[in-house]
Design an enzyme around this catalytic site. Structure first.
Site, PDB file in Angstrom:
ATOM      1  N   HIS A   1      -6.463 -18.394   8.503  1.00  0.00           N
ATOM      2  CA  HIS A   1      -6.507 -17.697   7.524  1.00  0.00           C
ATOM      3  C   HIS A   1      -5.220 -17.682   6.784  1.00  0.00           C
ATOM      4  O   HIS A   1      -5.206 -17.414   5.367  1.00  0.00           O
ATOM      5  CB  HIS A   1      -5.107 -16.801   8.657  1.00  0.00           C
ATOM      6  CG  HIS A   1      -6.271 -15.363   7.671  1.00  0.00           C
ATOM      7  ND1 HIS A   1      -5.484 -14.893   6.261  1.00  0.00           N
ATOM      8  CD2 HIS A   1      -6.276 -13.697   8.398  1.00  0.00           C
ATOM      9  CE1 HIS A   1      -6.254 -13.216   6.256  1.00  0.00           C
ATOM     10  NE2 HIS A   1      -6.701 -12.689   7.832  1.00  0.00           N
TER      11      HIS A   1
ATOM     12  N   TYR B   1      -2.435  -0.527   9.859  1.00  0.00           N
ATOM     13  CA  TYR B   1      -2.714  -0.849   8.450  1.00  0.00           C
ATOM     14  C   TYR B   1      -3.661  -1.639   8.020  1.00  0.00           C
ATOM     15  O   TYR B   1      -4.722  -1.782   8.820  1.00  0.00           O
ATOM     16  CB  TYR B   1      -1.559  -2.372   9.273  1.00  0.00           C
ATOM     17  CG  TYR B   1      -2.214  -3.901   8.288  1.00  0.00           C
ATOM     18  CD1 TYR B   1      -1.043  -4.472   7.769  1.00  0.00           C
ATOM     19  CD2 TYR B   1      -3.637  -4.476   8.323  1.00  0.00           C
ATOM     20  CE1 TYR B   1      -1.083  -5.370   7.033  1.00  0.00           C
ATOM     21  CE2 TYR B   1      -3.407  -5.461   6.882  1.00  0.00           C
ATOM     22  CZ  TYR B   1      -2.035  -5.562   6.213  1.00  0.00           C
ATOM     23  OH  TYR B   1      -2.021  -7.222   5.413  1.00  0.00           O
TER      24      TYR B   1
ATOM     25  N   THR C   1      -3.920  -9.561  -0.933  1.00  0.00           N
ATOM     26  CA  THR C   1      -3.686  -8.422  -0.386  1.00  0.00           C
ATOM     27  C   THR C   1      -2.876  -7.276  -0.002  1.00  0.00           C
ATOM     28  O   THR C   1      -1.396  -8.031  -0.422  1.00  0.00           O
ATOM     29  CB  THR C   1      -3.831  -8.452   0.942  1.00  0.00           C
ATOM     30  OG1 THR C   1      -2.931  -9.119   1.973  1.00  0.00           O
ATOM     31  CG2 THR C   1      -5.018  -9.254   1.751  1.00  0.00           C
TER      32      THR C   1
END
EC number: 2.3.1.21
Length: 771
Positions: A474, A589, A602
């Site tokens: 990630h 979230y 993000t």
């Protein structure tokens, strides 16, 4: 094999008669072709770098500007150099080397080039100003005001004619820092539904104190960074959220993407690997040549940042004692393959070209046919990447920094990507859909904990029965970037096709050198570290409760008929499902993107709002359908507004995160920031967007629906929910939680999601019937 070829390309022996040279012409030919391929690639990158650097200018534009300028000066009988050559002649004897006409031409070209560059800079800055306006996001979907139409026309004019992937990078605006006052106000608004009056009063006091005292000082440093850096968030986000984490990245950070649900192109593992790997390498070639189209919003006119594509291939995460680093290679001509405990290095080029699908299948067949046993410690070696980061960093330094271990580790870490030829079978079985999909998703998320190299930018996993999936690290990029690659791979599979007996199209290569088996010398002490990491990883993997299900009752088409955003509808349904599941609300979230800005990544949308909670309570209480529908629309509109704020750089969480980082650098403690950043996200959600709808014809071929992907739970007592809206009639959900938590159950939560979605849609249907 390839190294052996090159090693014997040039040999000599010393005899009494002199030195006898032996040349292997085939090996020399391969060396020549390999070098030629590298130089071609360098030239293409150099050319693309220039084209991107001068965009929206172009060679044709340069010629038009220079020729027009020279023609105008000739017609007006003016000096095209504007006296520049005459001034230089006072210091440099130019007239000795150039005639008067030559001086005029050279001077005119120089001044014309300056004019061309000036036009480029003006266009670039005008486009940056245009892209800084986000008023278009306030218009209702499907409608467009005249001001937005005019704005889009200007964006199109100043965007140039043929942009490449990175053409807009210098024209994207920088992410601005929100005001302390606005962030604090929005934060208090976001936590109000989660706190009682006493808790809220306490938090309000902490917030106001921070806003008046420490906050402005931290804000000054943050604004200074925003003026200096291209993005004030992204580098700190990458370092402190991802690279400094010492917990396992398997499950906690990595995520997965799944194969088609209803299509099984071939049952032959090597053949599926052949087409898949070839499709990925074609994508890499397009990426190297910057031939991938930029990603746009709003009628393909508003560009998004493409910076995250730069590290998609040839990238690995390298463990460190305190922080990891990302290692990216400009060039890699091989992939690393794992099968039954052995590692192989497979070259992707031969005869100066990319291997064809049948040739890659040939290489995979050789690996599958290899009956050699793993060396001691080799089979479970990749468990080091699945466990905690510090033991892996110490083991890497102690046992993999020299000799054959370093060479083999380099082959893995410097590979274009990692491939696992898995010895298990995974697929969607209509006879047992729940069990089969749950097994599929768990295998993609963590496998056996030692058969994926979790540090690589992504792992391609090909199962024994021909199905496949992907596991991605990630830190280097977010899910939409790897999703773009995944869509390309899925769309290419039917195009490349298979023969009637399931093999890749084409013929095997008669002279193709085979894969190279990597060699390891792993001492007993290192094997103990491997087993320790595997124990940690297995405990984590065994605790994950994964559940994947296709929601087929209705999809985006019916939701849009209700004049409601599909994403807002799903998010509110998740709030209703969570309340029915746990009997309470929680901090939620939802991942949004900030790629409207340069190097944006993000932002968080806090989906649990006062409006959504009011609607949920109305569904629990005995309210009228009209009242519930009214509250649902208010909640959906609130969610849309929050999503717009997040996308346009006015979110809460990244700003507070960066303020916290500044406070740590300054050695200041803030009770407010400490409490904000320690709040757990017990419901973490993300939508996987379909970005290349033109690649799939889901009307005529609905079976080619993507399953999307998923991730592990963020909180030990919470849920992770990923969903993908496929076409008009399908939504795929991926839910994760932990077995160890008595509060969570992924299957129970899935049932609540189904019920919530259906109940909410009934409000609209019954409302229409009443009318």
């Amino acid at each position: 094999m390839a190294e052996a070829h090159q090693a014997v390309a040039f040999q000599f022996t010393v005899t009494p008669d002199g030195i006898d040279l032996h040349l292997c012409h085939e090996a020399l030919r391969q060396v020549y072709l390999s070098g030629l391929h590298s130089w071609k690639k360098r030239f293409i990158r150099f050319k693309n770098g220039i084209m991107t650097g001068v965009y929206p200018g172009s060679p044709a534009g340069f010629m038009i500007v220079v020729v027009s300028y020279m023609s105008y000066n000739k017609y007006k009988q003016l000096d095209p150099s504007m006296g520049l050559i005459a001034k230089l002649g006072q210091h440099i004897p130019i007239s000795r080397y150039m005639s008067t006409d030559s001086q005029r031409i050279v001077g005119g070209v120089l001044v014309g080039t300056g004019l061309w560059v000036t036009i480029i800079m003006i266009m670039r800055n005008v486009l940056k100003c245009l892209l800084s306006w986000h008023g278009w996001m306030q218009t209702r979907h499907g409608s467009m005001t005249w001001s937005t139409r005019l704005w889009l026309l200007l964006v199109k004019i100043f965007s140039g004619r043929k942009p490449m992937l990175y053409s807009f990078q210098n024209s994207l605006p920088r992410l601005s820092v929100p005001s302390i006052k606005d962030t604090c106000r929005r934060y208090l608004e976001s936590v109000r539904p989660l706190m009682d009056d006493e808790q809220y009063a306490r938090m309000k006091g902490l917030t106001k104190d921070f806003e008046k005292n420490l906050g402005p000082r931290l804000q000054w440093y943050l604004k200074l960074k925003s003026w200096w850096a291209s993005n004030y968030v992204s580098d700190w986000w990458e370092e402190y959220i991802y690279l400094r984490g010492r917990a396992p990245i398997m499950v906690n950070s990595n995520y997965y993407a799944m194969d088609f649900l209803y299509v099984f192109p071939t049952p032959i593992q090597a053949a599926r690997a052949g087409n898949t790997i070839h499709a990925i390498m074609l994508y890499r070639r397009k990426l190297d040549r910057a031939q991938i189209k930029p990603i746009y919003l709003l009628a393909n006119k508003v560009p998004l940042c493409s910076a995250q594509w730069e590290r998609m291939f040839n990238t690995t995460r390298v463990p460190g004692l305190e922080t990891d680093t990302i290692q990216h290679m400009n060039e890699s001509k091989h992939i690393a393959v794992y099968h039954k405990g052995r590692f192989f290095k497979v070259w992707m080029f031969y005869d100066g070209r990319l291997l064809l699908p049948r040739e890659i299948e040939q290489q995979m067949e050789r690996i599958l046919a290899d009956m050699s046993e793993p060396s001691p410690g080799e089979e479970r070696l990749a468990a080091l990447t699945a466990g905690e980061r510090t033991p892996w960093a110490k083991a890497r330094e102690a046992y993999f920094s020299r000799g054959k271990n370093k060479q083999s580790l380099d082959a893995v870490e410097k590979a274009a990507f990692f491939v696992t030829l898995d010895d298990t079978e995974q697929l969607y079985d209509a006879g047992k859909p729940v069990k089969s999909l749950d097994s599929f998703s768990k295998s993609l998320l963590h496998g056996k904990c030692y058969d994926r190299w979790f540090d690589k930018s992504f792992n391609m996993i090909i199962f024994n029965n021909g199905t496949m999936g992907l596991n991605a690290e990630h830190s280097w990029a977010d899910a939409p970037v790897i999703g773009h690659l995944w869509e390309h791979v899925l769309s290419m599979d039917p195009k490349l096709g298979y023969t009637e007996d399931g093999h890749c199209c084409g013929e095997p290569h008669p002279n193709l050198p085979g894969p190279l088996r990597l060699q390891w010398d792993i001492p007993t002490e290192c094997q103990e570290v491997i087993e320790s990491s595997l124990t940690v990883a297995r405990a984590l993997a065994d605790d994950v409760d994964c559940h994947c299900f296709p929601f087929t009752d209705f999809g985006k088409g019916l939701i849009k008929k209700c004049r409601t955003s599909p994403d807002a509808f799903i998010q509110i349904a998740l709030q209703l499902a969570h309340y029915r599941d746990k009997g309470k609300f929680c901090l939620t979230y939802e991942a949004s993107m900030t790629r409207l800005f340069r190097e944006g990544r993000t932002e968080t949308v806090r989906s649990c709002t006062m409006e959504s909670c009011t609607f949920v309570r109305s569904m629990i209480r005995d309210e009228t359908r009209e009242e519930r529908l009214k509250l649902l629309k208010l909640a959906a509109e609130k969610h849309q507004n929050m999503y717009r704020l997040a996308m346009t750089g006015k979110g809460i969480d990244r700003h507070l995160f960066c303020l916290y980082v500044v406070s740590k650098y300054l050695g200041e403690d803030s009770a407010f920031l400490k409490e904000v950043l320690s709040e757990p996200w017990r419901l973490s959600t993300s939508q996987t967007p379909m970005q290349q709808l033109e690649l799939f014809d889901l009307v005529r071929h609905p079976e080619y629906a993507s399953s999307g992907g998923g991730f592990g739970p963020v909180a030990d007592d919470g849920y992770g929910v990923s969903y993908i809206i496929v076409g008009e009639n399908l939504i795929n959900f991926h839910i994760s939680s932990k077995f160890s938590s008595p509060e969570t159950d992924s299957h129970r939560f899935a049932a609540n999601i189904r019920r919530a979605m259906t109940d909410m849609l009934d409000l609209f249907q019954l409302n229409k019937q009443a009318k």
